[in-house]
Design a protein around this motif. Structure first.
Motif, mmCIF file in Angstrom:
data_model
loop_
_atom_site.group_PDB
_atom_site.id
_atom_site.type_symbol
_atom_site.label_atom_id
_atom_site.label_comp_id
_atom_site.label_asym_id
_atom_site.label_seq_id
_atom_site.Cartn_x
_atom_site.Cartn_y
_atom_site.Cartn_z
ATOM 1 N N LYS A 1 76.360 5.129 56.400
ATOM 2 C CA LYS A 1 76.344 4.241 57.558
ATOM 3 C C LYS A 1 75.712 4.946 58.760
ATOM 4 O O LYS A 1 74.925 4.344 59.499
ATOM 5 N N ASP B 1 83.301 5.405 62.933
ATOM 6 C CA ASP B 1 82.266 4.588 62.302
ATOM 7 C C ASP B 1 81.940 3.333 63.106
ATOM 8 O O ASP B 1 81.202 2.468 62.649
ATOM 9 N N GLU C 1 70.288 -6.332 55.309
ATOM 10 C CA GLU C 1 70.642 -4.941 55.603
ATOM 11 C C GLU C 1 71.321 -4.834 56.962
ATOM 12 O O GLU C 1 72.295 -4.092 57.133
ATOM 13 N N TYR C 2 70.821 -5.567 57.943
ATOM 14 C CA TYR C 2 71.409 -5.498 59.279
ATOM 15 C C TYR C 2 72.696 -6.308 59.370
ATOM 16 O O TYR C 2 73.575 -5.984 60.170
ATOM 17 N N GLU D 1 74.927 -6.319 57.076
ATOM 18 C CA GLU D 1 75.933 -5.378 56.581
ATOM 19 C C GLU D 1 76.290 -4.343 57.638
ATOM 20 O O GLU D 1 77.452 -3.944 57.769
ATOM 21 N N LEU D 2 75.303 -3.912 58.429
ATOM 22 C CA LEU D 2 75.560 -2.904 59.455
ATOM 23 C C LEU D 2 76.309 -3.468 60.664
ATOM 24 O O LEU D 2 77.169 -2.804 61.240
ATOM 25 N N LYS E 1 71.954 4.959 58.351
ATOM 26 C CA LYS E 1 71.352 3.645 58.576
ATOM 27 C C LYS E 1 71.290 3.309 60.060
ATOM 28 O O LYS E 1 70.300 2.768 60.540
ATOM 29 N N PHE E 2 72.360 3.620 60.802
ATOM 30 C CA PHE E 2 72.357 3.363 62.240
ATOM 31 C C PHE E 2 71.337 4.247 62.957
ATOM 32 O O PHE E 2 70.861 3.898 64.037
ATOM 33 N N ILE F 1 72.052 2.025 68.056
ATOM 34 C CA ILE F 1 71.328 1.902 66.800
ATOM 35 C C ILE F 1 69.865 2.283 67.031
ATOM 36 O O ILE F 1 69.296 1.996 68.092
#
Length: 253
Positions: free
Chosen positions: A93, A144, A193-194, A196-197, A96-97, A149
């Protein structure tokens, strides 16, 4: 040729990764290897590679320690970092961020090829490497619920407050971000994908093509098929299957 350094305490993994790179690309030249924080820092300073394949867990620390110590030496890292990691949800995570690349163990040839294609596009560009700083910031905090971002565009890395993102819109395999006091930003990743983030940050996917920040929702109009009006005055359609959930979320605000 792109010069690369392998930093991993597993000799077999280094050997396997070199074999895969030799087989699937002609653009990478391995200039050195290291197996620890100490030898990794020394190799980076001596060899100045364009790409670093960096394991998280090393014999005397972590890959993050290498980045931290390089930073403390005021030796700004001018390399594209690709992390090698197991399935560690927190680390994934954070990557990805921070818009950083990673390869999961065991290394999958197809995944490696996709990463190499991204590297070829990224190497040589005038990136600010602020995403490395963002990663270290998130790792230090050990939470988390990331507040910022990094978004990687064709012209570099851009950092934004998550709370400033108004909405995201799917553009085939791209995602366009609409951000407070900023022009739209187009990213070569899918909306899924975003979703999920950002789902834990007050974002809701109300349509196949739209992910919205509920904090910027101005109105929910139930006529004409149903749509919302956002703070940027955009009218966003609501999928039939999402209407009940959206109403529940609005009632809870």
């Amino acid at each position: 040729m792109i010069t690369a350094l392998l930093i991993d305490d597993d000799k077999h993994l280094r050997t396997g990764l070199k074999a895969l790179l030799d087989r699937y690309t002609n653009d990478i030249f391995i200039v050195g290897e290291a197996e620890s924080v100490k030898t990794g820092i020394a190799a980076i300073q001596k060899l100045r590679p364009q790409v670093i394949f960096l394991d998280i867990h090393l014999t005397d620390g972590t890959g993050f320690d290498i980045l931290e110590q390089i930073s403390k030496l005021n030796d700004k890292l001018k390399a594209h970092v690709v992390f090698i990691t197991a399935h560690e949800q927190y680390a994934l995570k954070a990557f990805k961020f921070s818009a950083l690349d990673f390869i999961l163990k065991p290394v999958d040839p197809e995944e490696l090829q996709l990463t190499m294609n991204k590297i070829k596009e990224a190497v040589g560009k005038n990136n600010s490497f602020e995403n490395i700083d963002l990663l270290l910031e998130n790792i230090r905090k050990k939470v988390d619920n990331f507040k910022r971002i990094a978004l990687s565009t064709s012209d570099g890395i851009h950092l934004f407050e998550v709370s400033d993102i108004i909405r995201c819109e799917a553009k085939i395999n791209y995602t366009q971000f609409f951000i407070k006091n900023h022009k739209p930003v187009l990213i070569s990743k899918t909306l899924k994908e975003y979703e999920e983030l950002l789902s834990e940050h007050g974002f809701e996917r109300i349509h196949q093509s739209h992910l919205i920040n509920l904090s910027y929702l101005k109105s929910y109009i139930k006529t004409d098929g149903g749509y919302v009006i956002m703070a940027d005055n955009a009218n966003i359609p609501i999928a039939q299957s999402k209407k009940e959930k959206l109403q529940e979320l609005i009632n809870s605000l």
